[in-house]
Design an enzyme around this catalytic site. Structure first.
Site, PDB file in Angstrom:
ATOM      1  N   ALA A  87       0.618  -0.981  -0.200  1.00 56.03           N
ATOM      2  CA  ALA A  87       0.111   0.281   0.196  1.00 56.03           C
ATOM      3  C   ALA A  87       0.395   1.517   0.358  1.00 56.03           C
ATOM      4  CB  ALA A  87      -0.866  -0.253   0.896  1.00 56.03           C
ATOM      5  N   GLU A 107      -6.025  -4.522  -9.159  1.00 54.34           N
ATOM      6  CA  GLU A 107      -5.490  -5.185  -7.530  1.00 54.34           C
ATOM      7  C   GLU A 107      -7.094  -4.757  -6.968  1.00 54.34           C
ATOM      8  OE1 GLU A 107      -1.133  -3.335  -6.785  1.00 54.34           O
ATOM      9  OE2 GLU A 107      -3.006  -1.468  -6.906  1.00 54.34           O
ATOM     10  N   LYS A 125       4.283   4.221   5.373  1.00 52.08           N
ATOM     11  CA  LYS A 125       3.265   4.148   4.895  1.00 52.08           C
ATOM     12  C   LYS A 125       2.107   4.716   5.446  1.00 52.08           C
ATOM     13  CE  LYS A 125       5.627   3.247   1.327  1.00 52.08           C
ATOM     14  NZ  LYS A 125       5.570   1.892   0.392  1.00 52.08           N
TER      15      LYS A 125
END
Length: 228
Positions: A87, A107, A125
């Site tokens: 991600a 995805e 992230k």
């Protein structure tokens, strides 16, 4: 201090523990999956697992085949047992932004089909709100991309750019463009996704909302497992 690659590799054992026996496996796209996939292929081979992979991009399908993983097309399966993907951002509610590799539509199709969706990231992230550090990708038709760009910019104080690769417009595996949207703080991802998805010519957005079952995070202190 460990670098980003080392943080991603820290998650390996937790990722591999998710794979077992006979399984249809959704294989994500991006730098994290490219890093982990060789170890996944080795585990499958060593343990004799009957794994069939469904890939989210042509690039990752080519790599998986090279590594000896059996691959099939999305329309050849009725379900996916487990999808593993990276991600670009993860917020406190485990909502995520994906699409840095340009494969957001495929995805999302595969991740929605999966009985279980596991996300693998490093600690950089993890964000407080979606759009904090990464632009939201939106896949759009080539025909009216500029009109869509103008409509997105009119929604709020959003800066939108068509994605380019070495001065050439980036083209997805579906033959579309990507618009990257720099979001201001305070944008409601649910409302903004609904606005975008109803614009004629928008193929899909990089919002993956209420989809992740587990997020495996490589941090300087070790691996953290986030679940709802």
């Amino acid at each position: 201090m460990k670098d980003v690659k080392a943080l991603k590799l820290m998650t390996l054992n937790d990722v591999l523990s998710q794979i077992n026996g006979d399984m249809t496996l959704g294989i994500g796209t991006g730098s994290t999956m490219e890093l982990l996939l060789p170890q996944m292929a080795q585990l499958i081979k060593e343990r004799g697992y009957n794994i069939t992979g469904v890939c989210t991009s042509n690039k990752i399908a080519f790599l998986a085949k090279e590594l000896g993983i059996k691959i099939c097309e999305i329309n050849d399966v009725d379900h996916i047992d487990l999808a593993i993907d990276g991600a670009d951002e993860v917020d406190p509610s485990l909502n995520i932004i994906k699409g840095g590799g340009g494969a957001l539509f495929r995805e999302k199709v595969i991740d929605e089909m999966a009985s279980r969706f596991v996300v693998v990231v490093d600690e950089t992230k993890i964000v407080q709100y979606l759009g904090e550090t990464f632009k939201l990708p939106v896949e759009v038709d080539k025909f009216n991309w500029y009109q869509i760009l103008r409509k997105i910019e009119s929604y709020a104080d959003i800066k939108v750019e068509r994605r380019v690769n070495e001065d050439v417009a980036f083209i997805t595996d579906n033959g579309n463009y990507i618009l990257d949207c720099k979001l201001p703080k305070g944008i409601d991802p649910y409302k903004f996704h609904e606005y975008l998805i109803h614009l004629t010519g928008v193929f899909e957005t990089g919002y993956f909302l209420d989809m992740a079952d587990q997020v495996i995070v490589g941090t300087q202190e070790g691996v953290k497992i986030l679940e709802k």
